[in-house]
Design a protein around this motif. Structure first.
Motif, PDB file in Angstrom:
ATOM      1  N   LEU A 293       0.825  -1.204   0.000  1.00 36.19           N
ATOM      2  CA  LEU A 293       0.000   0.000   0.000  1.00 36.19           C
ATOM      3  C   LEU A 293       0.861   1.256   0.000  1.00 36.19           C
ATOM      4  O   LEU A 293       0.658   2.165  -0.811  1.00 36.19           O
ATOM      5  N   PHE A 294       1.837   1.326   0.897  1.00 40.16           N
ATOM      6  CA  PHE A 294       2.634   2.547   0.995  1.00 40.16           C
ATOM      7  C   PHE A 294       3.554   2.710  -0.216  1.00 40.16           C
ATOM      8  O   PHE A 294       3.816   3.827  -0.660  1.00 40.16           O
ATOM      9  N   ASN A 295       4.017   1.608  -0.778  1.00 39.49           N
ATOM     10  CA  ASN A 295       4.820   1.683  -1.991  1.00 39.49           C
ATOM     11  C   ASN A 295       3.987   2.209  -3.156  1.00 39.49           C
ATOM     12  O   ASN A 295       4.430   3.077  -3.928  1.00 39.49           O
ATOM     13  N   GLU A 296       2.753   1.700  -3.283  1.00 39.28           N
ATOM     14  CA  GLU A 296       1.852   2.165  -4.333  1.00 39.28           C
ATOM     15  C   GLU A 296       1.486   3.641  -4.130  1.00 39.28           C
ATOM     16  O   GLU A 296       1.466   4.425  -5.083  1.00 39.28           O
ATOM     17  N   LEU A 297       1.179   4.004  -2.896  1.00 35.99           N
ATOM     18  CA  LEU A 297       0.811   5.395  -2.605  1.00 35.99           C
ATOM     19  C   LEU A 297       1.938   6.355  -2.945  1.00 35.99           C
ATOM     20  O   LEU A 297       1.704   7.465  -3.435  1.00 35.99           O
ATOM     21  N   ASN A 298       3.161   5.926  -2.668  1.00 34.33           N
ATOM     22  CA  ASN A 298       4.312   6.772  -2.968  1.00 34.33           C
ATOM     23  C   ASN A 298       4.415   7.030  -4.473  1.00 34.33           C
ATOM     24  O   ASN A 298       4.580   8.171  -4.920  1.00 34.33           O
ATOM     25  N   GLN A 299       4.268   5.962  -5.275  1.00 36.15           N
ATOM     26  CA  GLN A 299       4.358   6.112  -6.726  1.00 36.15           C
ATOM     27  C   GLN A 299       3.156   6.864  -7.287  1.00 36.15           C
ATOM     28  O   GLN A 299       3.290   7.676  -8.212  1.00 36.15           O
ATOM     29  N   TYR A 300       1.978   6.610  -6.710  1.00 36.76           N
ATOM     30  CA  TYR A 300       0.765   7.296  -7.162  1.00 36.76           C
ATOM     31  C   TYR A 300       0.887   8.800  -6.922  1.00 36.76           C
ATOM     32  O   TYR A 300       0.531   9.613  -7.784  1.00 36.76           O
TER      33      TYR A 300
ATOM     34  N   ASP B  43       2.727   9.698 -24.594  1.00 36.50           N
ATOM     35  CA  ASP B  43       2.746   9.534 -23.144  1.00 36.50           C
ATOM     36  C   ASP B  43       1.913  10.579 -22.411  1.00 36.50           C
ATOM     37  O   ASP B  43       1.376  10.301 -21.336  1.00 36.50           O
ATOM     38  N   ASN B  44       1.779  11.790 -22.980  1.00 32.00           N
ATOM     39  CA  ASN B  44       0.982  12.796 -22.280  1.00 32.00           C
ATOM     40  C   ASN B  44      -0.504  12.429 -22.262  1.00 32.00           C
ATOM     41  O   ASN B  44      -1.267  12.918 -21.419  1.00 32.00           O
ATOM     42  N   VAL B  45      -0.931  11.542 -23.156  1.00 29.13           N
ATOM     43  CA  VAL B  45      -2.287  10.994 -23.136  1.00 29.13           C
ATOM     44  C   VAL B  45      -2.306   9.665 -22.389  1.00 29.13           C
ATOM     45  O   VAL B  45      -3.132   9.439 -21.497  1.00 29.13           O
ATOM     46  N   ARG B  46      -1.362   8.801 -22.727  1.00 26.81           N
ATOM     47  CA  ARG B  46      -1.328   7.445 -22.160  1.00 26.81           C
ATOM     48  C   ARG B  46      -1.137   7.454 -20.650  1.00 26.81           C
ATOM     49  O   ARG B  46      -1.765   6.653 -19.931  1.00 26.81           O
ATOM     50  N   LEU B  47      -0.314   8.340 -20.128  1.00 28.61           N
ATOM     51  CA  LEU B  47       0.023   8.344 -18.699  1.00 28.61           C
ATOM     52  C   LEU B  47      -0.646   9.476 -17.931  1.00 28.61           C
ATOM     53  O   LEU B  47      -0.341   9.693 -16.760  1.00 28.61           O
ATOM     54  N   ASN B  48      -1.555  10.176 -18.581  1.00 30.87           N
ATOM     55  CA  ASN B  48      -2.217  11.310 -17.931  1.00 30.87           C
ATOM     56  C   ASN B  48      -3.107  10.851 -16.781  1.00 30.87           C
ATOM     57  O   ASN B  48      -4.069  10.108 -16.979  1.00 30.87           O
ATOM     58  N   GLN B  49      -2.792  11.299 -15.565  1.00 33.66           N
ATOM     59  CA  GLN B  49      -3.630  11.024 -14.399  1.00 33.66           C
ATOM     60  C   GLN B  49      -4.044  12.307 -13.690  1.00 33.66           C
ATOM     61  O   GLN B  49      -4.607  12.260 -12.610  1.00 33.66           O
ATOM     62  N   ARG B  50      -3.772  13.433 -14.308  1.00 35.42           N
ATOM     63  CA  ARG B  50      -4.008  14.718 -13.645  1.00 35.42           C
ATOM     64  C   ARG B  50      -5.211  15.474 -14.213  1.00 35.42           C
ATOM     65  O   ARG B  50      -5.870  16.213 -13.503  1.00 35.42           O
ATOM     66  N   ILE B  51      -5.495  15.283 -15.498  1.00 30.44           N
ATOM     67  CA  ILE B  51      -6.550  16.060 -16.154  1.00 30.44           C
ATOM     68  C   ILE B  51      -7.585  15.116 -16.738  1.00 30.44           C
ATOM     69  O   ILE B  51      -7.259  14.103 -17.348  1.00 30.44           O
ATOM     70  N   LYS B  52      -8.846  15.461 -16.564  1.00 26.56           N
ATOM     71  CA  LYS B  52      -9.949  14.645 -17.075  1.00 26.56           C
ATOM     72  C   LYS B  52     -10.818  15.474 -18.008  1.00 26.56           C
ATOM     73  O   LYS B  52     -11.231  16.577 -17.676  1.00 26.56           O
ATOM     74  N   GLY B  53     -11.081  14.927 -19.172  1.00 34.58           N
ATOM     75  CA  GLY B  53     -11.975  15.603 -20.110  1.00 34.58           C
ATOM     76  C   GLY B  53     -13.410  15.571 -19.620  1.00 34.58           C
ATOM     77  O   GLY B  53     -13.834  14.636 -18.952  1.00 34.58           O
ATOM     78  N   VAL B  54     -14.164  16.607 -19.940  1.00 36.09           N
ATOM     79  CA  VAL B  54     -15.569  16.659 -19.528  1.00 36.09           C
ATOM     80  C   VAL B  54     -16.391  17.261 -20.667  1.00 36.09           C
ATOM     81  O   VAL B  54     -16.154  18.385 -21.100  1.00 36.09           O
ATOM     82  N   GLN B  55     -17.315  16.474 -21.199  1.00 42.83           N
ATOM     83  CA  GLN B  55     -18.200  16.966 -22.246  1.00 42.83           C
ATOM     84  C   GLN B  55     -19.519  17.432 -21.619  1.00 42.83           C
ATOM     85  O   GLN B  55     -19.931  16.918 -20.596  1.00 42.83           O
ATOM     86  N   GLY B  56     -20.134  18.387 -22.253  1.00 38.61           N
ATOM     87  CA  GLY B  56     -21.434  18.854 -21.776  1.00 38.61           C
ATOM     88  C   GLY B  56     -21.357  19.961 -20.752  1.00 38.61           C
ATOM     89  O   GLY B  56     -22.386  20.413 -20.243  1.00 38.61           O
TER      90      GLY B  56
ATOM     91  N   GLN C  51       3.582  10.556  -6.747  1.00 36.27           N
ATOM     92  CA  GLN C  51       4.542  11.118  -7.698  1.00 36.27           C
ATOM     93  C   GLN C  51       3.881  11.349  -9.062  1.00 36.27           C
ATOM     94  O   GLN C  51       4.162  12.346  -9.739  1.00 36.27           O
ATOM     95  N   ASN C  52       2.995  10.456  -9.453  1.00 40.45           N
ATOM     96  CA  ASN C  52       2.321  10.579 -10.749  1.00 40.45           C
ATOM     97  C   ASN C  52       1.263  11.672 -10.767  1.00 40.45           C
ATOM     98  O   ASN C  52       1.125  12.407 -11.750  1.00 40.45           O
ATOM     99  N   VAL C  53       0.517  11.746  -9.673  1.00 37.52           N
ATOM    100  CA  VAL C  53      -0.643  12.638  -9.624  1.00 37.52           C
ATOM    101  C   VAL C  53      -0.316  13.963  -8.957  1.00 37.52           C
ATOM    102  O   VAL C  53      -0.901  14.997  -9.275  1.00 37.52           O
ATOM    103  N   GLY C  54       0.627  13.942  -8.014  1.00 33.62           N
ATOM    104  CA  GLY C  54       0.946  15.133  -7.251  1.00 33.62           C
ATOM    105  C   GLY C  54       0.325  15.083  -5.872  1.00 33.62           C
ATOM    106  O   GLY C  54      -0.710  14.444  -5.657  1.00 33.62           O
ATOM    107  N   GLY C  55       0.961  15.740  -4.917  1.00 37.83           N
ATOM    108  CA  GLY C  55       0.433  15.770  -3.554  1.00 37.83           C
ATOM    109  C   GLY C  55       1.097  14.729  -2.675  1.00 37.83           C
ATOM    110  O   GLY C  55       1.732  13.790  -3.146  1.00 37.83           O
TER     111      GLY C  55
END
Length: 646
Positions: free
Chosen positions: A410-417, A559-572, A419-423
């Motif tokens: 859990l803590f190993n995953e949280l650390n990497q997550y 990679d900016n699409v494939r690995l994107n975990q920070r921004i989410k598209g929203v239609q409507g 780093q990917n997402v920020g915070g």
């Protein structure tokens, strides 16, 4: 694909030619490459055929086989053709030209009522078995094509759409209050939990994953496909899971490119549509074909009010995908002047029923219109991706690790997550703990959780006993699934059939109007079975949510699409903005609604008036997600539909 219809009289009563004419005439609103009929003794079949595949050109539908003494009319495209060739022992010399209709007939001849179990694709068909004097048909596992019917004594009539059935003299246009109660009581985009009923009393439909057998005055429905989540597919390495997924996904993509016309695809800035496009382009390039993509964008005067992690205008990510993948002719559509309000009447005509997806209604239809102009025969999408190819919520998975006390992982995953997402990783632990142990959330909750207001009149709800019916399907009085566990939601989605109906009803009826076929490889039965059978850790690993599809598109997507975990598209997000020029007319009609006893018998009048007061006070585009605004739009759609019964 086709619009099909038919009449069978089991009491030897002759078929009235005027009834046949009315059924076929009502289908004239749809374009057709050929219109054909077949009539046997007390049996009539009809078909408005639209040519999509090479094999469908000049196909004979309906078709009567004198040797087998079988007649068929079909709205079908079969994807597992090569598998069926082998099982049915079709000669190699016949394989190229054999039609999907012929494959269905051969499957029925070999397996009888079990035939639908062996078919993969989007289909609805009816077969008249002259020897046995029975009618047999089926609808594909997710209901990709619609099939309505009415059974009156010894008479049976069916059709792809509802309106032709209402032309017959023994069918009256009456509102089905049972359907309406379910529609109003369910707050989510699901229309009803009963997958057989329609808004019209006396007219029902074959549910997804079901076959139908009609003999005399008896109609039998049988479920032939049930999807369950069970891990059974074990491989030696992560790389082998990627290879296995790529094989099955490629097969699903390639089987959906079978068209002599142009091929197109929805394309957003996300993973699902991007994955479909990137795989499809590789196959099309081998055939020297170009893929057309259609992307929705807000109008030029829209001012983005959304948080930084949301992206109403996804062009930066879309452009990255287009430039990286290549072989694409991209179209960006802002549908200036179009809006949810002005589309209501047209959508009610298309859908033949109320709908809840009004925020996206104008651009979904607009994409079909533009695709038709570009000569598209197949329009790909990734609509089922969130629950199949791109499944994998990191935080929910981490909650399961916490419950199992797998601290190191859990803590190993949280650390990497983080780093990917920020915070910081530690700040996420309280939220994960609430997911893992829901009682914590109940104890410390402020009681201000968001819920969509219930639209149904409570007296109408009591009269129809609707809440007890919904409870049987796991939906509470808020109109949402009672459980907040996403794993249970996913299981419910595939085991319960009601999740499929609304989206596929729209896809069928838009396809008929614009003579092109929407096809979703992420909804392929082979893909779904694969995705439901692999370990959960394949979906979340090394700090990546939706890990399987991210790894499987390495080299396919930037990679900016494939690995994107920070921004989410929203239609409507711009639906209120688009309606500003029509807001006063919108308010005036809602004022009429709030005083009309016809509609107030079914909807919550005081709740509507309260919402109306708020909507009159202030008009702001950023209220697009406001529950009152959305409640008013849904109410108006229902109101206009009910007025059709006057």
């Amino acid at each position: 694909m086709s619009a099909i219809t038919g009449l069978v009289h089991f009491n030897n009563e002759p078929i009235d030619h005027l009834h046949c004419f009315k059924l076929m005439k009502a289908l004239d609103c749809f374009p057709a490459d050929t219109i054909q009929t077949w009539q046997g003794e007390n049996v009539f079949f009809g078909c408005h055929l639209q040519w999509i595949t090479p094999e469908s050109i000049s196909e004979c539908l309906p078709y009567y086989d004198f040797d087998r003494q079988l007649a068929i009319t079909a709205d079908a495209i079969i994807d597992n053709r090569y598998e069926l060739f082998e099982k049915l022992q079709v000669k190699q010399s016949d394989q190229k030209a054999i039609t999907d209709r012929e494959l269905i007939m051969q499957a029925y001849q070999k397996w009888g009522e079990d035939a639908p179990k062996y078919l993969i694709g989007d289909f609805a068909f009816m077969i008249w078995d002259e020897k046995k004097k029975l009618l047999f048909g089926a609808r594909d596992f997710s209901g990709g094509r619609t099939l309505y019917y009415q059974h009156h004594g010894q008479r049976f009539v069916f059709c792809t759409t509802i309106e032709p059935l209402l032309t017959l003299p023994y069918l009256q246009k009456q509102l089905n209050e049972e359907w309406l109660a379910e529609f109003l009581a369910i707050s989510s985009v699901v229309d009803t939990v009963d997958v057989s009923i329609t808004p019209y009393k006396g007219i029902v439909q074959v549910p997804p994953s079901h076959s139908i057998l009609v003999v005399g005055n008896k109609v039998s429905l049988k479920r032939y496909c049930t999807l369950t989540i069970k891990e059974q597919f074990k491989l030696k390495s992560d790389e082998e899971y990627v290879e296995a997924f790529q094989d099955v996904f490629n097969e699903a993509i390639n089987s959906r490119l079978r068209s002599f016309r142009n091929v197109g695809s929805h394309l957003s800035g996300g993973l699902d549509s991007g994955s479909v496009v990137s795989y499809a382009v590789r196959q099309l390039s081998r055939e020297n074909k170009q893929l057309h993509t259609f992307s929705y964008i807000p109008p030029s005067d829209f001012i983005d009010y959304t948080p930084k992690y949301l992206m109403p205008d996804e062009r930066p990510l879309i452009h990255s995908t287009v430039q990286y993948v290549r072989g694409i002719k991209d179209h960006y559509l802002d549908f200036e002047g179009k809006n949810s309000f002005s589309e209501i009447d047209n959508y009610l005509e298309i859908m033949e029923m109320p709908y809840k997806f009004f925020e996206n209604s104008f651009w979904i239809k607009g994409v079909f219109e533009k695709a038709n102009e570009e000569g598209i025969g197949v329009l790909l999408s990734g609509g089922r991706g969130n629950l199949s190819i791109s499944w994998g919520s990191a935080l929910d998975y981490y909650a399961t690790l916490l419950k199992r006390m797998k601290w190191f992982k859990l803590f190993n995953e949280l650390n990497q997550y983080s780093q990917n997402v920020g915070g910081a990783r530690l700040r996420r632990i309280p939220g994960i703990a609430k997911m893992a142990f829901p009682f914590i959330d109940r104890v410390f909750s402020s009681g201000n959780q968001y819920s969509f207001p219930v639209l149904i009149n409570q007296e109408f709800a009591r009269r129809t006993d609707i809440y007890n019916k919904l409870k049987e399907h796991g939906i509470d009085q808020s109109g949402w699934l009672a459980s907040s566990n996403i794993y249970k939601h996913r299981q419910n989605h595939f085991e319960e059939l009601f999740h499929w109906n609304a989206t596929n009803t729209l896809a069928t009826k838009l396809s008929l109007r614009y003579s092109l076929l929407k096809r979703d490889p992420t909804n392929d039965l082979r893909v779904i079975r694969f995705c439901l059978s692999i370990p959960e850790e394949q979906y979340v690993q090394n700090g990546l949510d939706r890990s399987l599809i991210r790894r499987s598109t390495e080299g396919y997507l930037p990679d900016n699409v494939r690995l994107n975990q920070r921004i989410k598209g929203v239609q409507g997000a711009d639906w209120v903005h688009r309606m500003i020029p029509h807001w006063n007319v919108f308010m005036d009609e809602l004022q009429q609604l709030s005083n009309d006893e016809r509609i107030l018998e079914f909807i919550d009048g005081p709740r509507i008036k309260k919402a109306l007061l708020k909507a009159k006070e202030e008009l702001r585009p950023e209220y697009a997600a406001n529950a009152d605004y959305r409640l008013l739009m849904r109410s108006l759609i229902v109101y206009r539909f009910i007025k059709k019964f006057d």
